[in-house]
Design an enzyme around this catalytic site. Structure first.
Site, PDB file in Angstrom:
ATOM      1  CD  GLU A   1       9.630  13.042  11.960  1.00  0.00           C
ATOM      2  OE1 GLU A   1      10.468  12.533  11.194  1.00  0.00           O
ATOM      3  OE2 GLU A   1       8.613  12.435  12.358  1.00  0.00           O
TER       4      GLU A   1
ATOM      5  N   GLY B   1       7.028   5.462   8.163  1.00  0.00           N
ATOM      6  CA  GLY B   1       6.130   6.595   8.347  1.00  0.00           C
ATOM      7  C   GLY B   1       6.282   7.188   9.728  1.00  0.00           C
TER       8      GLY B   1
ATOM      9  CD  GLU C   1      13.043   4.818   8.352  1.00  0.00           C
ATOM     10  OE1 GLU C   1      12.981   5.700   9.245  1.00  0.00           O
ATOM     11  OE2 GLU C   1      13.010   5.057   7.140  1.00  0.00           O
TER      12      GLU C   1
ATOM     13  N   GLY D   1       3.012   4.282  13.473  1.00  0.00           N
ATOM     14  CA  GLY D   1       3.738   3.066  13.815  1.00  0.00           C
ATOM     15  C   GLY D   1       3.219   2.432  15.093  1.00  0.00           C
TER      16      GLY D   1
ATOM     17  CD  GLU E   1      -3.554   8.592   1.571  1.00  0.00           C
ATOM     18  OE1 GLU E   1      -4.050   9.172   2.551  1.00  0.00           O
ATOM     19  OE2 GLU E   1      -2.790   7.594   1.670  1.00  0.00           O
TER      20      GLU E   1
ATOM     21  CB  CYS F   1      12.382   9.760   8.932  1.00  0.00           C
ATOM     22  SG  CYS F   1      13.129   8.570   7.819  1.00  0.00           S
TER      23      CYS F   1
ATOM     24  CE  LYS G   1      -1.620   2.994   2.718  1.00  0.00           C
ATOM     25  NZ  LYS G   1      -1.837   4.196   1.871  1.00  0.00           N
TER      26      LYS G   1
END
Length: 493
Positions: free
Chosen positions: A386, A230, A252, A235, A180, A286, A177
């Site tokens: 972040e 992500g 990750e 996560g 989108e 990231c 996946k």
């Protein structure tokens, strides 16, 4: 304006219409133009993809030789390179990144695929011959089965290829996946894989939202492993959901990397590295060096030169060859960055450069100039959150111990950088940094052989390297009874 690309899912070796309703339209974050339409998948599409993957795993792919998998993966890499312009254009348009960087990512994906192909030849086990005269022990690695890959929008191709070729090299089959927002290259490479000889059902792509498709993959009882790249927030949700079926999870996740610049560093190199660390891909990565920890004695001059260099970066459309900084992913994201800057100012930080969404020629897109903020304390949100954009927080230090303490003062642990000409200092500080990667006198350089992953809330497991292959395997111990005693030396049989 180019023709709008239209895609179905890719299941069991070819395009397949969605069993759900609706289309996801992707518009350019740089100019607002309509780029592509994707199928909005649902549980039924996921079920079809998982069934195809399970059939392929139980069939020829799960039982294929390493030699065969390596041969196909090398052909796959050849096709990636042959289609570099097409893939880079899609990647640049959908993400909003400079096309010259997108080309580098395609070539990086090909390199990762060739490295995984080499590993497919040498997936080895162990034999234990000291268990007694009538026993033999074997430890073997087997493919874990059907894996669900969930990839992000910032590096849709590169993050996929830190997973996909390793899964294939191990003998696994895949249900993917993509985001989108940026599904185009994932669907294109699935077709290239089939062209390279990957059997039907080995790679399946279901497009759609995380709620509709991602959650269905994670919860599916016939998916054996989830590999996700992500945010830390998502996560954690995946970890909770995967508990119901006790499936393996590799994550990750987010980061809040610090570039530590000592007074004895090569200042020119450090300026370039710090600038790259928070502006590459518009800071949407990231492993970004989103914090600058700089020794007090050089801080003022260093920040002044850094701000000047940031101001000379060329901001432009993704497909322009001379663009250094292009657009952010969507409107909500650029608005979030502006709020972060405002909050930091309210908390006492000083805005040195940037800080605003760009208008004028960029008003139809989502652009923000590189932003530098000084006087940032560890208790401020800008130091801890972040931000995921071209925004740098600057904090000073006086000693190496203080620098390490500041760098480690975060819930994340993905990457950090160290800039010094003193090799003893570089090694000592690197050992003390709690992150999966440490860059010394460079930033964002790596190699397929080097594992990537995080400490603390930056994730679980590793991608790339031999460890990246092992993520997609299960260990099996086999004890074999020989049935008769071995002869004793000095006696006849």
């Amino acid at each position: 304006m180019s023709v709008v690309r239209s895609y179905n899912h890719y299941i069991d070796g070819g395009p397949k219409k969605s069993l759900g309703q609706g289309v996801i339209a992707r518009h350019s974050s740089a100019h607002g133009g309509h780029l592509a339409d994707y199928a909005a998948g649902n549980q039924h599409d996921v079920d079809a993809a998982v069934a195809a993957a399970r059939s392929a795993f139980n069939g020829e792919w799960g039982n294929s030789t390493g030699e065969r998998r390596a041969t196909i993966l090398n052909r796959f890499a050849d096709l990636l390179e042959a289609n570099v312009e097409k893939l880079a254009t899609i990647e640049a348009e959908e993400v909003g990144k400079p096309i010259r960087f997108a080309r580098g990512e395609v070539m990086g994906a090909a390199n990762l695929t060739r490295f995984a192909a080499a590993l497919a030849w040498q997936l080895s086990g162990e034999a234990f011959t000291h268990l007694g005269p009538d026993k033999l022990g074997l430890v073997t690695r087997e493919p874990c089965g059907v894996v669900g890959l969930i990839t992000p929008w910032n590096f849709p191709l590169l993050t996929l290829f830190q997973k996909l070729p390793y899964a294939l090299a191990a003998g696994c089959t895949v249900v993917l996946k993509p985001s989108e927002f940026t599904s185009g290259t994932s669907l294109e490479v699935a077709a290239l894989a089939t062209q390279a000889g990957v059997p039907a059902g080995v790679i399946n792509v279901v497009t759609g939202t995380g709620d509709a498709v991602g959650s269905a993959i994670v919860a599916h009882p016939d998916v054996d492993l989830i590999s996700f790249t992500g945010s830390t927030r998502v996560g954690k949700q995946i970890l909770r959901a995967a508990a119901d079926t006790v499936k393996k999870v590799a994550l990750e996740l987010g980061g809040k990397g610090a570039n530590i610049v000592f007074a004895d560093a090569d200042i020119e190199a450090a300026l370039d590295g710090v600038l790259l660390g928070f502006t590459f891909n518009q800071g949407q990565l990231c492993v970004a060096g989103s914090r600058l920890l700089v020794e007090s004695s050089i801080a003022a001059a260093f920040v002044e030169q850094l701000a000047a260099r940031a101001g000379r970066l060329r901001i432009g459309l993704p497909l322009n060859e001379d663009t250094d900084i292009a657009s952010l992913i969507h409107q909500g994201h650029v608005e979030s960055l502006v709020r972060h800057v405002k909050t930091a100012q309210e908390e006492g930080a000083t805005l040195v450069a940037g800080g605003k969404r760009l208008g004028g020629e960029f008003e139809n897109g989502f652009y923000m100039a590189p932003t530098v903020m000084t006087d940032v304390r560890p208790d401020m949100r800008l130091f801890r959150d972040e931000v995921f954009g071209p925004v740098l927080s600057v904090t000073t230090f006086d000693t190496a111990d203080e620098a390490v303490s500041l760098a480690n003062d975060t819930e994340y642990g993905l990457a950090n950088g160290v800039w010094t000409k003193d090799i003893d200092k570089a090694l000592t500080v690197s050992r003390c940094l709690r992150s999966g990667t440490v860059f010394v006198n460079t930033y964002l350089e790596g190699a397929p052989q080097m594992p990537l992953g995080g400490f603390k809330q930056s994730g679980l497991g590793r991608e790339n390297g031999l460890e990246g292959l092992h993520e997609y395997t299960e260990l099996k111990s086999t004890v074999i009874k020989t049935g008769s005693r071995a002869p004793v030396l000095g006696h006849t049989m």
